[in-house]
Each structure stands twice: as C-alpha cells, then as structure tokens.
Design an enzyme around this catalytic site. Sequence first.
Site, PDB file in Angstrom:
ATOM      1  N   ASP A   1       0.804  -1.221   0.000  1.00  0.00           N
ATOM      2  CA  ASP A   1       0.000   0.000   0.000  1.00  0.00           C
ATOM      3  C   ASP A   1       0.838   1.274   0.000  1.00  0.00           C
ATOM      4  OD1 ASP A   1       1.027  -0.045   2.528  1.00  0.00           O
ATOM      5  OD2 ASP A   1      -0.882  -0.015   3.574  1.00  0.00           O
TER       6      ASP A   1
ATOM      7  N   TYR B   1      10.972   5.233   1.282  1.00  0.00           N
ATOM      8  CA  TYR B   1      11.700   4.223   2.050  1.00  0.00           C
ATOM      9  C   TYR B   1      13.180   4.172   1.681  1.00  0.00           C
ATOM     10  CZ  TYR B   1       7.883   1.950   4.574  1.00  0.00           C
ATOM     11  OH  TYR B   1       6.858   1.667   5.453  1.00  0.00           O
TER      12      TYR B   1
END
Length: 443
Positions: A171, A266
């Site tokens: 997600d 990330y």
Amino acid sequence: MKQKFSVVIAGGGSTYTPEIILMLLDNLDKLPLRCIKLYDNDEDRQNKLAKACEIIVKEKDPDIEFVATTDPQTAYTDVDFCLAHIRVGQLPMREMDEKISLKHGVVGQETCGPGGIAYGMRSIAGVLENIDYMEKYSPNCWMLNYSNPAAIVAEATRRLRPNSRVINICDMPIGLENSYAQILGFKDRKEMDIRYFGLNHFGWYTSIKDKDGNELLPKLIEHQLKYGNCPENEAEGNYTDDSWMETARKVKDLVRLDPTTTPNSYLQYYLYGDDMVAHSDPNYTRANQVMDGREKRVFGECARIAEVGTAKDTTLEIGIHASFIVDLATALAFNTHERMLLIVENNGAIENFPDDAMVEIPCIVGKDSYEPLSIGKIPTFQKGLMEQQVAVEKLVVDAWIEHSYLKLWQALTLSKTVPSANVAKALLDDLIEANKGYWPELK
C-alpha cells in the site's frame, strides 16, 4: 445482479482490520459481499476487534455473514479472496528487530535492513501456511498478500509456491500518490497516470501525467527539491505523526541524488542510513510508538463499540491505503483492467534486469490475471542499487530454505544498511537469540 463474494482477512487481529472492513463496506457497489471472515491464530488479540467489527458489518448490511475464527478450515472454506496481512511475532518482535539493529548502529526499521531480514525469516512460514490452507479448502481463491516484508515474502512465494493464486502487493505507493495528487492539485490520485519501477519499498516514479497526457513530473520534482513530499504549508499535510512528516521532508535529499525521477521515501533508510540512526531513539522505536498510539487507540475504540452495541459516531476511519485491495479484487472479479502496481516476476519487463527478480511495476489487472507493462532499460544508478537489494532478498530466502547461517550472514553483509561483515555477524548472532522459536534453526 452482480455476483456476491466471500472474503477472509488473514491476520484478523491486526489494528488495520477495522479500517479494511470499513473500506470493503464502503465499496459494496463495486465488490458485493456475502461473507466477511476474520482469521488469526491469536484468539485473544482477534477478540479485541471481532465484536466491534461484527457490529460495524451488521449495521451496514445485516445480510452479510460475519465470522471470526481461529480454525483454518472454517476460515478458508468457501472464500473467493483472502486478504493477508499477517505479522508473525507481532509488535514485540518488531520492537526487538528495531532495537537490536540500533544497538549495532544500524537502521532499525521493520522492513528495511536487518529488521526486514529478521521479519522476513519469521514471515515466510506463516504466509506459506496460509497459502496451503487456502489451496486445501478454496482452491479457486485469490490471496491478495500484503504481509510484510513484501519483497522477501514475494520471493519466497515465487520459489516455494510458484503455481499458487497469490498476488503480492503493497500500500505504500498509494500513500505517496495521495501526497503527489495533493501537491499537484488533483482531487484523487486516480486522476494521474503513473510510471514506476523498482522493488518493494525501493523504487522510482519516472512519469506522472494528467488525463490529457501532460507530463507533471518536472513540476513535482521542483516542489520536492524545496519541500519534499510536504505541501508548501505543512499544516495542510495528511501525515498522522511527526515521524511521517520527517519522512516527507527527507524526500528533498533523496531527489537530489537523481533529479529526473521521484523516489519511494523508504529509500531514506538505504541512502541516508546514518541520518536515520542519528534521529532514532534506541530505547523507544517505531514499534513502541505504534503500541502506545495506534494499538491502544484502535483496541480502545473497538472495546467501546462492543460495550455500547453500536458503531454510530465511531472514531474508526476508512483506510484510504486499503482502497487498492478493493480495486484489485474488483479487477480480478469483474475484468476492469485496472492499472496497479504489483510485485511480480520481472520476466523481461525491465530489459536490463534479471528475469527472476520480483519487481514492483505497473500491471493491467483483468479477469483472473494480470499483465505487467514493459519498462524498458533502467539507469545504472537505480540498476546497481536494485541488484544489490535483490541479492539480499534472494539470500534471505536461500537461508530460510537451507537453514544456512552463512547465507544469512551474507545477506546482512550485502545489505546497504550494514557497514561491514563484522557488524553483520554480531547482528546475526543477536537476532538468532531473539528469534528462537520463530526462525528455522540455522547451521
């Protein structure tokens, strides 16, 4: 009349379960349901949510059957979709992963670096177990798997259950695209056509166009170089806490490394690991924040709903991040040809990358299938980073299959978050001790 479907949520005790149910119930026009089941092997934890979830379902549509169970046969019999978000070891093991990493001066994060490797070694068996239950009791079911760490889990399912009806998804891009839509002035992320390539939690957007075909990536990058993923007025952002706000700001530094693409946030853990460690509290990590914040909030609200007997005026909200689950299930069921980012075997989609790598790329999803879009060749910088990370993920799965201490030491040594083989070995020895009973015994 549209067919009605039965879904099982594997990991029913997750604090994300209520918002997934709210999302499913908000989309019954797209994906009609006849049954919603919760399945977890921790009955006490699932029971903290189950009564509230049952009330939510019955108030929305009393014709939908609701089941909460710890019995795999009950859970997986007569289901069309399994929504899998299991967490083997739960948050206390996440806390161990994060704190052991930080003890050695290395990134302490649940899916990146040593924490992701440790979590992956725990997750593989649990995901395979659920696939086997699904195939035994409902062989035509699809598993939409977003159990973390998604990259390692996807590599394991590719190798160990190659013919299973499993689609690995994440997600995180949804959250990023919601931010981009806000920055670029769209009401909805689906007003954008995106191009993206990479690995899970490790990728880059190469194009963002409006529906008229206008390229907006340069405008987004110009904004990111000043503000990261925050709006000009940070108070207008949709970030739930300070750590996500810091992540949004850090995108400024990530974009500078390649101002022709926009990165998955990330990547901060791999490219600026020293900054991440410097700003982490080794005694109070993200796992502690979640246990003291989200977990108490969701369990508390579910207890309140169960006590008063109604979900009216609940503070539980629809999980926007969960919308991709409904979109994917709808595409598989009704042949909508939705364009979605999936984690799939490369098989030539990225020309200059190994065919057997599990990559995250746009796919067209239709009736019982998906078709990856061609990416072409990728630049040296991204290719080099991805090859290193894919090798880490493959070595972790090797280590799990072979019960190999050496392969896991190699995986940790190769991770961009770990500075040396010495640190990797010290980490490994501590992680083995902490994960007794969860990992295969290494030799």
